[in-house]
Design a protein around this motif. Structure first.
Motif, short mmCIF file in Angstrom:
data_model
loop_
_atom_site.label_atom_id
_atom_site.label_comp_id
_atom_site.label_asym_id
_atom_site.label_seq_id
_atom_site.Cartn_x
_atom_site.Cartn_y
_atom_site.Cartn_z
N VAL A 20 -3.83 9.12 10.85
CA VAL A 20 -3.44 7.89 10.16
C VAL A 20 -4.16 6.71 10.80
N THR A 63 -1.79 3.90 7.04
CA THR A 63 -2.33 4.50 5.83
C THR A 63 -2.76 5.92 6.15
N ASP A 64 -2.49 6.81 5.22
CA ASP A 64 -2.77 8.23 5.36
C ASP A 64 -3.93 8.60 4.44
N PRO A 65 -5.11 8.95 4.98
CA PRO A 65 -6.24 9.28 4.11
C PRO A 65 -6.01 10.55 3.29
N GLY A 67 -3.22 11.11 1.67
CA GLY A 67 -2.27 10.77 0.61
C GLY A 67 -2.95 10.72 -0.74
N SER A 68 -2.19 11.07 -1.77
CA SER A 68 -2.75 11.03 -3.13
C SER A 68 -2.20 9.82 -3.86
N ALA A 70 -1.96 5.41 -4.49
CA ALA A 70 -1.54 4.26 -3.69
C ALA A 70 -0.12 4.40 -3.16
N ASN A 72 1.47 7.03 -2.25
CA ASN A 72 1.61 8.06 -1.22
C ASN A 72 0.60 7.91 -0.10
N SER A 73 0.01 6.74 0.05
CA SER A 73 -1.02 6.56 1.07
C SER A 73 -0.61 5.61 2.18
N SER A 74 0.27 4.66 1.91
CA SER A 74 0.67 3.68 2.93
C SER A 74 2.16 3.74 3.18
N TYR A 75 2.53 3.62 4.46
CA TYR A 75 3.93 3.70 4.86
C TYR A 75 4.21 2.67 5.95
#
Length: 152
Positions: A20, A63-65, A67-68, A70, A72-75
């Motif tokens: 991340v 941000t998780d690269p 993730g599928s 928008a 599911n990509s940022s937390y």
């Protein structure tokens, strides 16, 4: 349901196989006050019944690269630590730093509203791997500063 307040403890690479990136900086989580002139107070990890660690809460966005899309990509990640965690790695571009979360905990939650609900995640961590800013240092011995033979 008995599992409503259960936190799961996956290994970091199981939850985030591509790693991340921290976006921006980690900030203190402050308590809400109806008095806008009152000084800001940092939240601590205690619920209404007094259960929890009592440590300070900090918040960062990752941000998780892998993730599928928008959603599911940022937390937002809540760090439970006495001092602010600091990334050990340098920024790869301004405002984006690769990190590895330590003490990772996740809990599913309902995200969205109305008919557009989905499963989201509450994410907590105790720190960042490689952080040597003081978050991982043992507390200083308060008795070490006193001269020998003197009583407190």
């Amino acid at each position: 349901m008995a599992l409503k307040d259960v936190w799961f403890n996956p290994a970091f690479r199981e939850a985030f196989p591509m790693g991340v990136f921290l976006l921006g900086e980690i900030q203190a989580v402050t308590e809400y006050s109806t008095d806008r002139n009152a000084p800001k107070r940092q939240k601590v990890d205690l619920d209404n019944d007094g259960n929890g660690t009592g440590k300070r809460l900090w918040k960062g966005t990752i941000t998780d690269p892998a993730g599928s899309g928008a959603k599911n990509s940022s937390y937002d990640v809540i760090f439970v630590s006495d001092v602010q965690p600091v990334p050990a790695a340098p920024e790869i571009v301004p405002g984006m730093t690769p990190i590895e979360l330590e003490g990772l905990q996740i809990k599913p939650k309902i995200a969205g509203s109305g008919e557009f609900k989905s499963i989201g995640w509450s994410i907590r961590a105790t720190g960042i791997k490689g952080d040597n800013s003081g978050a991982k240092q043992p507390p200083a011995d308060p008795g070490a500063a006193r001269p020998a033979g003197k009583a407190a």
